[in-house]
Write an enzyme that holds these catalytic residues in place. Structure first.
Site, PDB file in Angstrom:
ATOM      1  N   LYS A 189     116.442  62.371  66.525  1.00 38.25           N
ATOM      2  CA  LYS A 189     117.057  62.515  66.760  1.00 38.25           C
ATOM      3  C   LYS A 189     117.144  63.016  68.123  1.00 38.25           C
ATOM      4  O   LYS A 189     117.061  63.821  68.498  1.00 38.25           O
ATOM      5  CB  LYS A 189     118.642  62.643  66.147  1.00 38.25           C
ATOM      6  CG  LYS A 189     118.522  64.218  66.145  1.00 38.25           C
ATOM      7  CD  LYS A 189     120.238  64.516  65.697  1.00 38.25           C
ATOM      8  CE  LYS A 189     122.014  64.406  66.532  1.00 38.25           C
ATOM      9  NZ  LYS A 189     121.636  66.281  67.372  1.00 38.25           N
ATOM     10  N   HIS A 219     125.841  63.823  61.822  1.00 39.61           N
ATOM     11  CA  HIS A 219     125.604  64.807  60.951  1.00 39.61           C
ATOM     12  C   HIS A 219     127.449  65.008  60.390  1.00 39.61           C
ATOM     13  O   HIS A 219     127.120  64.412  59.264  1.00 39.61           O
ATOM     14  CB  HIS A 219     125.237  65.741  61.785  1.00 39.61           C
ATOM     15  CG  HIS A 219     124.226  66.874  62.325  1.00 39.61           C
ATOM     16  ND1 HIS A 219     123.135  65.818  61.965  1.00 39.61           N
ATOM     17  CD2 HIS A 219     124.244  66.901  63.470  1.00 39.61           C
ATOM     18  CE1 HIS A 219     122.097  66.056  62.484  1.00 39.61           C
ATOM     19  NE2 HIS A 219     122.522  67.443  63.389  1.00 39.61           N
ATOM     20  N   ASP A 279     126.500  64.099  69.784  1.00 40.65           N
ATOM     21  CA  ASP A 279     125.341  65.157  69.250  1.00 40.65           C
ATOM     22  C   ASP A 279     125.600  65.503  68.097  1.00 40.65           C
ATOM     23  O   ASP A 279     124.228  65.598  67.395  1.00 40.65           O
ATOM     24  CB  ASP A 279     125.327  66.349  70.299  1.00 40.65           C
ATOM     25  CG  ASP A 279     124.028  67.695  69.810  1.00 40.65           C
ATOM     26  OD1 ASP A 279     122.821  67.275  69.641  1.00 40.65           O
ATOM     27  OD2 ASP A 279     124.781  68.932  69.921  1.00 40.65           O
ATOM     28  N   GLU A 300     129.540  76.335  65.317  1.00 37.49           N
ATOM     29  CA  GLU A 300     128.646  76.946  65.727  1.00 37.49           C
ATOM     30  C   GLU A 300     128.469  77.672  66.933  1.00 37.49           C
ATOM     31  O   GLU A 300     130.243  77.592  67.906  1.00 37.49           O
ATOM     32  CB  GLU A 300     127.678  75.823  66.103  1.00 37.49           C
ATOM     33  CG  GLU A 300     127.259  74.622  65.906  1.00 37.49           C
ATOM     34  CD  GLU A 300     126.368  73.948  66.447  1.00 37.49           C
ATOM     35  OE1 GLU A 300     124.543  74.727  66.628  1.00 37.49           O
ATOM     36  OE2 GLU A 300     126.217  73.029  67.212  1.00 37.49           O
ATOM     37  N   LYS A 356     120.418  69.131  53.639  1.00 37.20           N
ATOM     38  CA  LYS A 356     120.617  70.229  53.468  1.00 37.20           C
ATOM     39  C   LYS A 356     120.495  70.780  51.895  1.00 37.20           C
ATOM     40  O   LYS A 356     121.754  69.975  51.716  1.00 37.20           O
ATOM     41  CB  LYS A 356     122.237  70.760  54.301  1.00 37.20           C
ATOM     42  CG  LYS A 356     121.590  71.113  55.789  1.00 37.20           C
ATOM     43  CD  LYS A 356     122.502  71.507  56.611  1.00 37.20           C
ATOM     44  CE  LYS A 356     122.599  71.935  57.617  1.00 37.20           C
ATOM     45  NZ  LYS A 356     122.004  73.208  58.844  1.00 37.20           N
ATOM     46  N   ARG A 367     100.996  67.027  76.059  1.00 38.28           N
ATOM     47  CA  ARG A 367     100.151  66.686  77.081  1.00 38.28           C
ATOM     48  C   ARG A 367      99.595  67.293  77.602  1.00 38.28           C
ATOM     49  O   ARG A 367      98.517  67.855  78.890  1.00 38.28           O
ATOM     50  CB  ARG A 367     101.809  65.753  78.253  1.00 38.28           C
ATOM     51  CG  ARG A 367     100.916  64.571  79.743  1.00 38.28           C
ATOM     52  CD  ARG A 367     101.900  65.096  80.001  1.00 38.28           C
ATOM     53  NE  ARG A 367     103.339  65.494  80.452  1.00 38.28           N
ATOM     54  CZ  ARG A 367     104.038  65.151  81.611  1.00 38.28           C
ATOM     55  NH1 ARG A 367     104.077  64.217  81.711  1.00 38.28           N
ATOM     56  NH2 ARG A 367     104.673  65.888  81.570  1.00 38.28           N
ATOM     57  N   HIS A 423     118.310  65.840  59.989  1.00 44.17           N
ATOM     58  CA  HIS A 423     118.286  67.256  59.010  1.00 44.17           C
ATOM     59  C   HIS A 423     119.648  67.835  58.466  1.00 44.17           C
ATOM     60  O   HIS A 423     119.680  68.053  56.873  1.00 44.17           O
ATOM     61  CB  HIS A 423     117.871  68.520  60.043  1.00 44.17           C
ATOM     62  CG  HIS A 423     118.665  69.093  60.244  1.00 44.17           C
ATOM     63  ND1 HIS A 423     119.600  68.352  62.188  1.00 44.17           N
ATOM     64  CD2 HIS A 423     119.581  70.765  59.971  1.00 44.17           C
ATOM     65  CE1 HIS A 423     119.853  69.507  62.040  1.00 44.17           C
ATOM     66  NE2 HIS A 423     120.411  70.585  61.275  1.00 44.17           N
TER      67      HIS A 423
HETATM   68  C1  BG6 Z   1     122.060  69.300  66.237  1.00 41.44           C
HETATM   69  C2  BG6 Z   1     122.073  69.187  67.450  1.00 41.44           C
HETATM   70  O1  BG6 Z   1     121.350  68.087  65.535  1.00 41.44           O
HETATM   71  O2  BG6 Z   1     121.760  70.029  65.543  1.00 41.44           O
HETATM   72  C3  BG6 Z   1     122.191  71.379  68.420  1.00 41.44           C
HETATM   73  O3  BG6 Z   1     121.475  68.100  68.257  1.00 41.44           O
HETATM   74  C4  BG6 Z   1     122.676  71.428  66.601  1.00 41.44           C
HETATM   75  O4  BG6 Z   1     123.361  70.357  69.400  1.00 41.44           O
HETATM   76  C5  BG6 Z   1     122.002  71.680  65.184  1.00 41.44           C
HETATM   77  O5  BG6 Z   1     123.206  72.800  66.694  1.00 41.44           O
HETATM   78  C6  BG6 Z   1     122.436  71.520  64.371  1.00 41.44           C
HETATM   79  O6  BG6 Z   1     122.389  72.480  62.995  1.00 41.44           O
HETATM   80  P1  BG6 Z   1     122.340  73.347  62.225  1.00 41.44           P
HETATM   81  O7  BG6 Z   1     121.403  72.960  60.961  1.00 41.44           O
HETATM   82  O8  BG6 Z   1     122.416  74.991  62.499  1.00 41.44           O
HETATM   83  O9  BG6 Z   1     123.634  73.083  61.802  1.00 41.44           O
END
Ligand code: BG6
Length: 492
Positions: free
Chosen positions: A151, A243, A238, A219, A185, A51, A181
């Site tokens: 997502k 994942h 999330d 994380e 990996k 935008r 994603h």
């Molecule tokens: C995302 C989440 O899909 O994946 C995040 O929304 C998370 O909260 C991230 O930090 C982690 O991805 P990666 O590849 O860094 O493990």
């Protein structure tokens, strides 16, 4: 040794949210890498759209900074950067009005009807419907159009269905690429190779031989500025709904007949449908919710989750641990323990498959303990696989047993840069290969299993337990596995 680079067909990537965080951190650096490695044809273009008004020149400087920040110095060279930046364009478009769409269409038509058009929705899901309808109604789609959806796809089953319905009004399922994603990996794809390109594992990949499976996605970071999204989502939505369930599916699925999109996704779907329900009857025994308190991360003091939020009051979980059962012949009696969280002790993701104890030991006690075999697949950091085995301690001194890993660290073994998951996935979109993307029914089956957990937490008032930032989560998550006589795998 390096992998083969197969150039893709000419394309235009149109990134809605082209000046956003995802584009800056992941998409532009990943596209740069593919160009740098020689995968992009000369005609390929990348068109940022959003935008805000930004000139083409300013967009190129934005991309140039993104590359400088997110690409290693040894992968940056002036000629590649200049070639990549010349591919970039930017158009101001408004999802909610007609503004900018003719201009974007003109730019696309200039590239011709023959090239692939990949529309990437790197925006809030609240704009998915408007953008899908505009792309279609404004005549931007051609015969080779694909739609890439980030997502979260919904926040529960009902909203996911509504979103999928809307997208389905404008695009066929074979045009829709729902990104998870984690599927891009390297280690995750390697799991398929280990299981199905070796004779060794598959015969023992079942309840008679496997004791349990652990999946940890830890994380060390906190909210990274995503407070409003995260506080409405929480760790279950999330990370687990997408994942972690995808990882679980790849460990648990039956051998697909071929490594193609529908064969693989059919098998994942069967796993999702076989997950035993977690609901009000068992939610307290099978789940742990946590929320980080003030502590330390990487030696630096960090605030609590509540202090990270503007309003300072929330029951959102930043950690979740689950004990999951799969109700089928292969996995009966083999628990899958899942845990994920923010502000944990370190960034570390791995899948650990622990085999059953040997049925009878022929060694006397002086030989030492016979430890259960483990297969450890490390997703990050230091991607690789370790198969832990018992061997005889070398040298004289009688028979003494030792637990050692057959260690395959990918970086050391292949001396190659580990591509980011997005590199593979962005090019798969252009190739039209949906194998590593989620099909509509998969996303919905995952929500169907997650919804009762969310409901049970509400009905039973299950509140998150505090854990100190920089630890491995609440003590009850340790109890979750230890009361079964098992322990979480200690990262090396
Ligand atoms: C995302 C989440 O899909 O994946 C995040 O929304 C998370 O909260 C991230 O930090 C982690 O991805 P990666 O590849 O860094 O493990």
């Amino acid at each position: 040794m390096s992998s083969q680079i197969i150039p893709v067909d000419p394309f235009d990537y149109i990134v809605f949210g082209g000046n956003g965080d995802l584009a800056e951190r992941k998409l532009l650096p990943a596209l740069y890498h593919r160009d740098h490695d020689g995968q992009m044809p000369d005609e390929a273009r990348i068109i940022g759209a959003s935008r805000s008004y930004i000139s083409d020149e300013d967009y190129r400087s934005f991309a140039s900074k993104a590359i400088e920040t997110h690409v290693r110095p040894q992968d940056r060279d002036e000629a590649s950067i200049a070639r990549f930046l010349a591919r970039l364009h930017y158009r101001e478009v408004d999802a909610k009005s007609d503004k900018g769409w003719d201009d974007l269409k003109w730019l696309l038509d200039e590239g011709g009807q023959d090239r692939i058009r990949a529309f990437y929705l790197a925006v809030s899901p609240s704009l998915f419907a408007d953008l899908s309808s505009k792309v279609s109604e404004k005549g931007l789609a051609n015969a080779k159009t694909r739609l890439v959806v980030e997502k979260p796809v919904g926040r529960d089953l009902a909203s996911a269905k509504a979103l999928n319905d809307t997208i389905g009004r404008y695009f066929r399922e074979d045009q829709v690429f729902r990104i998870d994603h984690y599927l891009g990996k390297e280690t995750v794809q390697n799991l398929m190779a280990l299981r199905f390109a070796n004779m060794l594992y598959e015969p023992v990949w079942k309840s008679g031989y496997i004791d349990h499976v652990q999946i940890t996605v830890a994380e060390s970071v906190g909210l990274e500025g995503r407070t409003s999204y995260y506080d409405k989502a929480g760790a279950l939505r999330d990370m687990v709904q997408n994942h972690m369930l995808q990882l679980l599916c790849l460990v648990a699925l039956e051998p697909p007949s071929a490594m193609n999109a529908d064969a693989l996704r059919d098998e994942k779907l069967k796993v999702l449908r076989a997950l035993r329900p977690i609901d009000t009857s068992n939610v307290e025994q099978r789940t742990v919710r946590g929320q980080y308190k003030a502590g330390a991360s990487g030696g630096t003091a960090v605030r609590s989750y509540l202090d990270d939020l503007a309003n300072g009051d929330s029951d959102t979980e930043t950690f979740v641990a689950l004990k999951v059962d799969i109700g089928n012949w292969r996995w009966a009696g083999v628990p899958f323990y899942l845990r994920t969280g923010k502000r944990l002790s370190q960034r570390m993701s791995e899948i650990v498959v622990t085999f059953r104890p040997i049925p009878h030991s022929i060694f006397d006690s002086s030989a030492g303990n016979v430890v259960q075999n483990q297969l450890v697949m490390r997703l990050q950091p230091d991607e690789g696989v370790k198969q832990w085995l018992m061997i005889k301690d070398p040298g004289p001194g009688g028979m003494r047993l030792r637990h050692v890993p057959l260690d395959m660290s990918f970086a050391e073994s292949f001396h190659t840069r580990n591509p980011d998951a997005y590199e593979r996935l962005l090019m798969d979109v252009i190739r039209g290969n949906q194998t590593l993307f989620m099909r509509r029914d998969e996303v919905e089956a995952a929500w169907e299993w997650v919804d009762p957990i969310l409901k049970a937490w509400t009905d039973k008032s299950v509140k998150p337990q505090g854990y100190t930032a920089g630890t491995w989560g609440p003590s009850s998550s340790i109890a979750l596995i230890e009361r079964d006589g098992r322990t979480w795998h200690e990262p090396d």
